[in-house]
Design a protein around this motif. Structure first.
Motif, PDB file in Angstrom:
ATOM      1  N   LEU A 112       0.965  -1.185   0.050  1.00  0.00           N
ATOM      2  CA  LEU A 112       0.494  -0.068   0.228  1.00  0.00           C
ATOM      3  C   LEU A 112       0.883   1.079  -0.013  1.00  0.00           C
ATOM      4  O   LEU A 112       0.827   1.725  -0.793  1.00  0.00           O
ATOM      5  CB  LEU A 112      -0.963  -0.119   1.264  1.00  0.00           C
ATOM      6  N   GLN A 113       1.757   1.580   0.820  1.00  0.00           N
ATOM      7  CA  GLN A 113       2.372   2.499   1.040  1.00  0.00           C
ATOM      8  C   GLN A 113       3.576   2.888  -0.219  1.00  0.00           C
ATOM      9  O   GLN A 113       4.007   4.101  -0.852  1.00  0.00           O
ATOM     10  CB  GLN A 113       3.673   2.213   2.032  1.00  0.00           C
ATOM     11  N   SER A 114       4.464   1.540  -0.876  1.00  0.00           N
ATOM     12  CA  SER A 114       4.745   1.701  -2.646  1.00  0.00           C
ATOM     13  C   SER A 114       3.719   2.438  -3.452  1.00  0.00           C
ATOM     14  O   SER A 114       4.358   3.166  -4.203  1.00  0.00           O
ATOM     15  CB  SER A 114       5.513   0.437  -2.556  1.00  0.00           C
ATOM     16  N   ASN A 115       2.215   1.539  -3.422  1.00  0.00           N
ATOM     17  CA  ASN A 115       2.012   2.219  -4.385  1.00  0.00           C
ATOM     18  C   ASN A 115       1.648   3.592  -4.612  1.00  0.00           C
ATOM     19  O   ASN A 115       1.409   4.129  -5.342  1.00  0.00           O
ATOM     20  CB  ASN A 115       1.175   1.068  -4.406  1.00  0.00           C
ATOM     21  N   ILE A 116       1.271   4.270  -3.843  1.00  0.00           N
ATOM     22  CA  ILE A 116       0.749   5.604  -3.615  1.00  0.00           C
ATOM     23  C   ILE A 116       2.082   6.587  -3.394  1.00  0.00           C
ATOM     24  O   ILE A 116       2.501   7.282  -3.843  1.00  0.00           O
ATOM     25  CB  ILE A 116       0.671   5.634  -1.506  1.00  0.00           C
ATOM     26  N   GLU A 117       3.193   5.348  -3.024  1.00  0.00           N
ATOM     27  CA  GLU A 117       4.563   6.668  -2.834  1.00  0.00           C
ATOM     28  C   GLU A 117       4.455   6.865  -4.371  1.00  0.00           C
ATOM     29  O   GLU A 117       4.747   8.115  -5.579  1.00  0.00           O
ATOM     30  CB  GLU A 117       5.557   6.664  -2.731  1.00  0.00           C
ATOM     31  N   LEU A 118       4.527   6.200  -5.077  1.00  0.00           N
ATOM     32  CA  LEU A 118       4.827   5.636  -6.660  1.00  0.00           C
ATOM     33  C   LEU A 118       4.124   7.040  -7.618  1.00  0.00           C
ATOM     34  O   LEU A 118       4.245   7.422  -8.844  1.00  0.00           O
ATOM     35  CB  LEU A 118       5.295   4.547  -7.221  1.00  0.00           C
ATOM     36  N   ALA A 119       2.529   6.702  -7.244  1.00  0.00           N
ATOM     37  CA  ALA A 119       1.362   7.296  -7.844  1.00  0.00           C
ATOM     38  C   ALA A 119       1.873   8.216  -7.969  1.00  0.00           C
ATOM     39  O   ALA A 119       1.523   9.272  -8.632  1.00  0.00           O
ATOM     40  CB  ALA A 119       0.080   6.346  -7.242  1.00  0.00           C
ATOM     41  N   TRP A 120       2.239   8.904  -6.604  1.00  0.00           N
ATOM     42  CA  TRP A 120       1.991  10.204  -6.252  1.00  0.00           C
ATOM     43  C   TRP A 120       3.367  11.329  -7.154  1.00  0.00           C
ATOM     44  O   TRP A 120       3.607  11.842  -7.248  1.00  0.00           O
ATOM     45  CB  TRP A 120       2.301  10.637  -4.662  1.00  0.00           C
ATOM     46  N   PHE A 121       3.968  10.409  -6.944  1.00  0.00           N
ATOM     47  CA  PHE A 121       5.923  10.238  -7.863  1.00  0.00           C
ATOM     48  C   PHE A 121       5.228  10.878  -9.309  1.00  0.00           C
ATOM     49  O   PHE A 121       5.482  11.615  -9.514  1.00  0.00           O
ATOM     50  CB  PHE A 121       6.512   9.793  -7.357  1.00  0.00           C
ATOM     51  N   ASP A 122       4.752  10.115 -10.420  1.00  0.00           N
ATOM     52  CA  ASP A 122       4.414   9.753 -11.235  1.00  0.00           C
ATOM     53  C   ASP A 122       3.346  10.999 -11.500  1.00  0.00           C
ATOM     54  O   ASP A 122       2.974  12.197 -12.599  1.00  0.00           O
ATOM     55  CB  ASP A 122       3.763   8.640 -11.333  1.00  0.00           C
ATOM     56  N   TYR A 123       2.255  11.203 -10.252  1.00  0.00           N
ATOM     57  CA  TYR A 123       1.424  12.360 -10.876  1.00  0.00           C
ATOM     58  C   TYR A 123       2.249  13.546 -10.648  1.00  0.00           C
ATOM     59  O   TYR A 123       1.871  14.535 -11.199  1.00  0.00           O
ATOM     60  CB  TYR A 123       0.329  12.311  -9.121  1.00  0.00           C
ATOM     61  N   THR A 124       2.203  14.289  -8.988  1.00  0.00           N
ATOM     62  CA  THR A 124       3.336  15.418  -9.335  1.00  0.00           C
ATOM     63  C   THR A 124       4.113  15.836 -10.535  1.00  0.00           C
ATOM     64  O   THR A 124       4.467  16.874 -11.179  1.00  0.00           O
ATOM     65  CB  THR A 124       4.496  15.144  -8.366  1.00  0.00           C
TER      66      THR A 124
END
Length: 230
Positions: A112-124
Motif C-alpha cells: 500500500l505504501q509503495s503504491n501510493i508513493e509511486l502513484a504520487w511521484f508520477d502524479y507530481t
C-alpha cells in the motif's frame, strides 16, 4: 516519501479502514477524514480538501466509488482505487475514470505504501503547478500560471485569473504560502501579483491585463528586481 499527504479514506468496512489508516500514518501521512458513502465523502472533501483520496469501489448507498471517482475527475482531485472488485463489468466502468492507480485487496502494508508513493511521484511529475481552493461549495483546482493576482478582503481573499474571480475563505497570508515564490510577489500589503503578467510599472502601481494594482514604496525595489529576471 518526502511529502506528507493529507488523505481521505472512503471505505465501508471499518476494520479495513482502520488497517489502511494505521499503514498510512506509519508512513508519515495525515488522515484528515473517513467516509463510507458517496455523499459523506463529498462532504468530507468539501470541508477539508485533501491531497489524495483512497476509494473503495463498494460503498454504502446507491452510488459507489466509481461514481465518486467521476466527481473527483470533474474537480481534478487525485485518487486511488483500493478494492477487491476485479470483475469485467467493474473494470470497464473504471476505464471511464482517471485514477492514479488500482490497488487490489487483500493488500500488504508495504504494498500500500509503495503504491501510493509511486502513484504520487508520477502524479507530481505530470501535474502542472496548481492549488486547490473551496469555491461555492466545490473544490476547484486552479493552475498557478492562470492566476493574475490575489487581493485581500478582510479574512478572505480574491483570486483573479484570466477567466474567473474566486472568493476563498482564507487570508492573503495563508494563500501566499501555497504559491510559487519564483512567480508571485507582494506589491502591497493587500496584493500579490503574478510577475509574468506585469505589463508596466508606474510610481504607485503595476498594470496587469488592464487592471491597476497598488504598488507601495516598501515593495517597489523588490518588484523591480524580480521583474528584471522575467
Amino acid at each position: 516519501m518526502e511529502k506528507s499527504l493529507n488523505i481521505i479514506i472512503v471505505e465501508d468496512e471499518p476494520i479495513i479502514c482502520a488497517t489502511i489508516e494505521t499503514a498510512l500514518v506509519k508512513a508519515g501521512h495525515n488522515i484528515v477524514d473517513e467516509a463510507d458513502t458517496y455523499e459523506d465523502a463529498l462532504d468530507a472533501i468539501s470541508d477539508t480538501p485533501p491531497d489524495l483520496v483512497i476509494i473503495d469501489i463498494h460503498l454504502h448507498g446507491q452510488k459507489d466509488g466509481i461514481d465518486l471517482a467521476m466527481e473527483l475527475d470533474r474537480i481534478n482531485l487525485p485518487y486511488l482505487y483500493l478494492t477487491s472488485q476485479t470483475d469485467p463489468e467493474t473494470i470497464d466502468r473504471v476505464k471511464s475514470t482517471n485514477p492514479l492507480g488500482y490497488i487490489v485487496k487483500p493488500f500488504t502494508e508495504s504494498g500500500l505504501q509503495s503504491n501510493i508513493e509511486l502513484a504520487w511521484f508520477d502524479y507530481t511529475k505530470k501535474s502542472l503547478n496548481s492549488i486547490l481552493i473551496k469555491h461555492e461549495g466545490s473544490v476547484v483546482k486552479v493552475l498557478q500560471n492562470d492566476i493574475l493576482y490575489l487581493k485581500a478582503f478582510d479574512n478572505y481573499c480574491y483570486i483573479i485569473t484570466k477567466d474567473q474571480q474566486y472568493l476563498v475563505p482564507h487570508t492573503l497570508k495563508h494563500m501566499a504560502q501555497q504559491l510559487d515564490e519564483e512567480l508571485f510577489l507582494k506589491t502591497h500589503r493587500s496584493y500579490i501579483v503574478n510577475m509574468s503578467y506585469v505589463a508596466t510599472i508606474e510610481k504607485k502601481a503595476v498594470e496587469i491585463m488592464g487592471d491597476s494594482i497598488p504598488l507601495s514604496s516598501a515593495h517597489r525595489t523588490s518588484v523591480l528586481d524580480k521583474l528584471s529576471r522575467f
